[in-house]
Design a protein around this motif. Structure first.
Motif, PDB file in Angstrom:
ATOM      1  N   VAL A   1       0.837  -1.210   0.000  1.00 30.20           N
ATOM      2  CA  VAL A   1       0.000   0.000   0.000  1.00 30.20           C
ATOM      3  C   VAL A   1       0.866   1.253   0.000  1.00 30.20           C
ATOM      4  O   VAL A   1       0.602   2.224  -0.724  1.00 30.20           O
ATOM      5  CB  VAL A   1      -0.952  -0.003   1.220  1.00 30.20           C
ATOM      6  N   LEU A   2       1.947   1.232   0.782  1.00 34.35           N
ATOM      7  CA  LEU A   2       2.846   2.388   0.833  1.00 34.35           C
ATOM      8  C   LEU A   2       3.574   2.585  -0.494  1.00 34.35           C
ATOM      9  O   LEU A   2       3.819   3.716  -0.919  1.00 34.35           O
ATOM     10  CB  LEU A   2       3.845   2.231   1.975  1.00 34.35           C
ATOM     11  N   LEU A   3       3.921   1.473  -1.145  1.00 37.05           N
ATOM     12  CA  LEU A   3       4.565   1.561  -2.460  1.00 37.05           C
ATOM     13  C   LEU A   3       3.655   2.207  -3.494  1.00 37.05           C
ATOM     14  O   LEU A   3       4.124   2.855  -4.438  1.00 37.05           O
ATOM     15  CB  LEU A   3       4.988   0.168  -2.940  1.00 37.05           C
ATOM     16  N   LEU A   4       2.341   2.052  -3.326  1.00 36.29           N
ATOM     17  CA  LEU A   4       1.381   2.660  -4.255  1.00 36.29           C
ATOM     18  C   LEU A   4       1.226   4.161  -4.024  1.00 36.29           C
ATOM     19  O   LEU A   4       0.541   4.841  -4.789  1.00 36.29           O
ATOM     20  CB  LEU A   4       0.024   1.965  -4.116  1.00 36.29           C
ATOM     21  N   GLY A   5       1.858   4.673  -2.948  1.00 36.96           N
ATOM     22  CA  GLY A   5       1.878   6.107  -2.737  1.00 36.96           C
ATOM     23  C   GLY A   5       0.777   6.664  -1.862  1.00 36.96           C
ATOM     24  O   GLY A   5       0.590   7.889  -1.814  1.00 36.96           O
ATOM     25  N   TYR A   6       0.062   5.817  -1.147  1.00 35.82           N
ATOM     26  CA  TYR A   6      -1.000   6.321  -0.268  1.00 35.82           C
ATOM     27  C   TYR A   6      -0.383   6.955   0.995  1.00 35.82           C
ATOM     28  O   TYR A   6       0.717   6.583   1.398  1.00 35.82           O
ATOM     29  CB  TYR A   6      -1.958   5.197   0.122  1.00 35.82           C
ATOM     30  N   PRO A   7      -1.074   7.925   1.628  1.00 39.16           N
ATOM     31  CA  PRO A   7      -0.536   8.573   2.839  1.00 39.16           C
ATOM     32  C   PRO A   7      -0.193   7.546   3.914  1.00 39.16           C
ATOM     33  O   PRO A   7      -0.982   6.646   4.205  1.00 39.16           O
ATOM     34  CB  PRO A   7      -1.684   9.487   3.288  1.00 39.16           C
ATOM     35  N   VAL A   8       0.973   7.712   4.501  1.00 38.12           N
ATOM     36  CA  VAL A   8       1.506   6.700   5.413  1.00 38.12           C
ATOM     37  C   VAL A   8       0.618   6.493   6.635  1.00 38.12           C
ATOM     38  O   VAL A   8       0.244   5.364   6.978  1.00 38.12           O
ATOM     39  CB  VAL A   8       2.937   7.094   5.858  1.00 38.12           C
ATOM     40  N   ALA A   9       0.267   7.585   7.318  1.00 43.99           N
ATOM     41  CA  ALA A   9      -0.487   7.469   8.572  1.00 43.99           C
ATOM     42  C   ALA A   9      -1.809   6.751   8.366  1.00 43.99           C
ATOM     43  O   ALA A   9      -2.164   5.836   9.124  1.00 43.99           O
ATOM     44  CB  ALA A   9      -0.721   8.863   9.162  1.00 43.99           C
ATOM     45  N   PHE A  10      -2.539   7.150   7.325  1.00 41.31           N
ATOM     46  CA  PHE A  10      -3.862   6.567   7.086  1.00 41.31           C
ATOM     47  C   PHE A  10      -3.745   5.157   6.515  1.00 41.31           C
ATOM     48  O   PHE A  10      -4.632   4.324   6.736  1.00 41.31           O
ATOM     49  CB  PHE A  10      -4.664   7.478   6.160  1.00 41.31           C
ATOM     50  N   SER A  11      -2.643   4.871   5.799  1.00 42.77           N
ATOM     51  CA  SER A  11      -2.416   3.509   5.298  1.00 42.77           C
ATOM     52  C   SER A  11      -2.186   2.547   6.458  1.00 42.77           C
ATOM     53  O   SER A  11      -2.730   1.437   6.485  1.00 42.77           O
ATOM     54  CB  SER A  11      -1.208   3.484   4.352  1.00 42.77           C
ATOM     55  N   LEU A  12      -1.367   2.967   7.425  1.00 42.01           N
ATOM     56  CA  LEU A  12      -1.081   2.119   8.582  1.00 42.01           C
ATOM     57  C   LEU A  12      -2.354   1.828   9.378  1.00 42.01           C
ATOM     58  O   LEU A  12      -2.669   0.671   9.678  1.00 42.01           O
ATOM     59  CB  LEU A  12      -0.055   2.801   9.490  1.00 42.01           C
ATOM     60  N   ALA A  13      -3.083   2.910   9.716  1.00 45.28           N
ATOM     61  CA  ALA A  13      -4.291   2.743  10.529  1.00 45.28           C
ATOM     62  C   ALA A  13      -5.379   2.002   9.752  1.00 45.28           C
ATOM     63  O   ALA A  13      -6.017   1.079  10.285  1.00 45.28           O
ATOM     64  CB  ALA A  13      -4.805   4.110  10.980  1.00 45.28           C
ATOM     65  N   GLY A  14      -5.597   2.385   8.500  1.00 41.03           N
ATOM     66  CA  GLY A  14      -6.658   1.785   7.695  1.00 41.03           C
ATOM     67  C   GLY A  14      -6.440   0.310   7.447  1.00 41.03           C
ATOM     68  O   GLY A  14      -7.368  -0.506   7.617  1.00 41.03           O
ATOM     69  N   THR A  15      -5.217  -0.068   7.052  1.00 39.74           N
ATOM     70  CA  THR A  15      -4.911  -1.487   6.802  1.00 39.74           C
ATOM     71  C   THR A  15      -5.106  -2.307   8.068  1.00 39.74           C
ATOM     72  O   THR A  15      -5.693  -3.405   8.037  1.00 39.74           O
ATOM     73  CB  THR A  15      -3.457  -1.635   6.293  1.00 39.74           C
ATOM     74  N   ALA A  16      -4.617  -1.778   9.195  1.00 39.99           N
ATOM     75  CA  ALA A  16      -4.740  -2.513  10.459  1.00 39.99           C
ATOM     76  C   ALA A  16      -6.202  -2.709  10.845  1.00 39.99           C
ATOM     77  O   ALA A  16      -6.608  -3.814  11.259  1.00 39.99           O
ATOM     78  CB  ALA A  16      -3.994  -1.758  11.564  1.00 39.99           C
ATOM     79  N   LEU A  17      -7.018  -1.664  10.708  1.00 36.46           N
ATOM     80  CA  LEU A  17      -8.432  -1.769  11.099  1.00 36.46           C
ATOM     81  C   LEU A  17      -9.193  -2.712  10.173  1.00 36.46           C
ATOM     82  O   LEU A  17     -10.100  -3.437  10.620  1.00 36.46           O
ATOM     83  CB  LEU A  17      -9.068  -0.380  11.109  1.00 36.46           C
TER      84      LEU A  17
END
Length: 454
Positions: A15-31
């Motif tokens: 997800v991070l490689l695709l360029g999405y914002p880091v903070a929301f990628s971490l929280a969103g993926t985890a949830l």
């Protein structure tokens, strides 16, 4: 459940490689993973009840208050043209030596690293100030870009580094966690001051290696570093005016921390105030400058804390899936014991440094691996310095090194990217040598903190 923890880590990297914002990628993926795990009965959703207390802990963390203050200090010094005056003075001092301009850039870069603690700001500032002068003087582009990029990344290791502030907070929590896991109830912890003290000797050794390399280039490759036809005379007062204020500020900030006079947060307040005084004395402080500095500080601080909140959610879900036990079992059963585990962690952090910023690695990877390494007997201060230098090396390594992107953004199109890549290779080798030296002699990182705080 453990395989879901591994899958979640892989997904977040993609997800991070695709360029999405880091903070929301971490929280969103985890949830999302937590929701799926709850539906299939493999995740206890009551674990998420700990989120409010975690976020409140982040907000009230006194150590992390140093981040906006150090950022304010660094940006204010950048806007007050400290680097520009320093470079001009250092060029006058070292201009007559072989590769004199390269030596001047290294010294100014080291001073700016100790003043700002922000890699991107130092690389961009030095690229804008020094590169045109080096080109005009006929310096080899690969050497010029290499020395600018490498000295810019010294902000990772030379205190007061933002990376060390964040690492200190994370390693302190990880150390306490490892102690509790072993049934040890001790007030002993790891402070940011410990890491600052531990980073001084390795940081100075790296600066010395860079200077020796520049001197060797000047002696053995004089065509790469032609001397200026007309060197300006040295003006002692101009030199003192440019050198004393930042040096005094560095001594005040680091000295107050190392001598135990002030906490890192209090010292950061001194630094922020001192940077404002320097800007005022240089007549660079006005309404527009203050607005730009405060806007930049707010932007960087918001990014750091949002990433920290996202990483807290990620680590909570990761542990809920049993990821922590999986990592612990993997390292304990690894051949080579603590050395084998350390080498694997260093390799993973180095590779992740290509795609993740040091903030994400500090908040996501370090809390997972550090407690296990501490339980294996690895010294926390030594580990922190090793991680910092490792991240500094990955910042420089082609093709994804962040420092290379920063420099490419301010480099003229006439200098191809291949020249930048070629220029940083000797510095990457020097930093790898530094890592090997630290592995052989951990005392280089641990002796000074023990001496100061014993």
């Amino acid at each position: 459940m453990e395989w879901l923890a591994i899958l979640m880590f892989v997904v977040i990297c993609l997800v991070l490689l695709l360029g999405y914002p880091v903070a929301f990628s971490l929280a969103g993926t985890a949830l999302i993973f937590a929701g799926v795990g709850h539906v299939f009965g493999v995740f206890d959703s009551s674990l998420l009840n700990a989120l409010p207390s975690r976020i409140y802990g982040i907000i009230t963390n006194q150590t992390l208050l140093a981040v906006p203050l150090f950022v304010f200090m660094g940006v204010m010094l950048e806007k007050s043209k400290v680097a520009e005056d320093l470079l001009q003075s250092m060029t006058q001092v070292f201009g007559r030596l072989p590769a004199g301009l390269g030596i001047a850039v290294t010294i100014v870069g080291a001073l700016m690293a100790a003043s700002t603690g922000i890699v991107g700001a130092t690389v961009v500032t030095m690229g804008l100030l020094a590169l045109p002068t080096m080109q005009k003087q006929g310096y080899e582009p690969s050497y010029s870009t290499g020395v600018i990029a490498a000295t810019g990344t010294l902000g990772q290791i030379i205190p007061p580094s933002i990376a060390l502030v964040l690492l200190g907070d994370v390693l302190s929590s990880a150390y306490q966690q490892s102690q509790l896991a072993q049934g040890i109830f001790s007030p002993e912890t790891i402070s940011v001051g410990d890491l600052f003290a531990g980073a001084i000797v390795p940081g100075l050794i790296l600066v010395g290696m860079y200077l020796l390399y520049s001197l060797a280039i000047g002696v053995f490759k004089p065509e790469w570093t032609p001397k200026a036809n007309n060197s300006e005379p040295l003006h002692l007062m101009e030199l003192l005016k440019s050198l004393v204020p930042p040096l005094l500020l560095i001594v005040l900030v680091l000295g107050s921390i190392l001598l135990g006079i002030a906490t890192p947060t209090e010292a950061a307040g001194i630094g922020a105030f001192g940077a404002g005084i320097i800007a005022l004395a240089k007549r660079q402080l006005n309404k527009e400058t203050l607005h730009a500095v405060m806007t930049s500080t707010l932007s960087v601080t918001s990014m750091v804390f949002m990433i920290l909140i996202g990483a807290s959610i990620f680590s909570l879900v990761f542990r809920g899936f049993g990821g922590e036990e999986l990592v612990q079992e993997l390292f304990i059963n690894m051949p080579g014991g603590e050395l084998g585990a350390l080498l694997i962690v260093m390799a993973v952090i180095f590779l992740l440094g290509f795609i993740l910023d040091f903030i994400e690695i500090t908040f996501v990877v370090v809390p997972i691996v550090a407690p296990v390494l501490f339980m294996l007997g690895i010294d926390p201060i030594w580990l922190g310095i090793m991680i910092a230098i490792n991240l500094q090396t990955s910042f420089l390594t082609p093709p994804f090194g962040f420092a290379l992107f920063y420099l490419r953004g301010v480099t003229p199109d006439s200098i191809p990217t291949s020249k930048i890549y070629k220029g940083v290779l000797p510095f990457i080798i020097m930093q790898i040598i530094m890592l090997v030296v630290l592995m052989i002699w951990p005392e280089l990182a641990t002796s000074l903190p023990k001496l100061i705080y014993s």
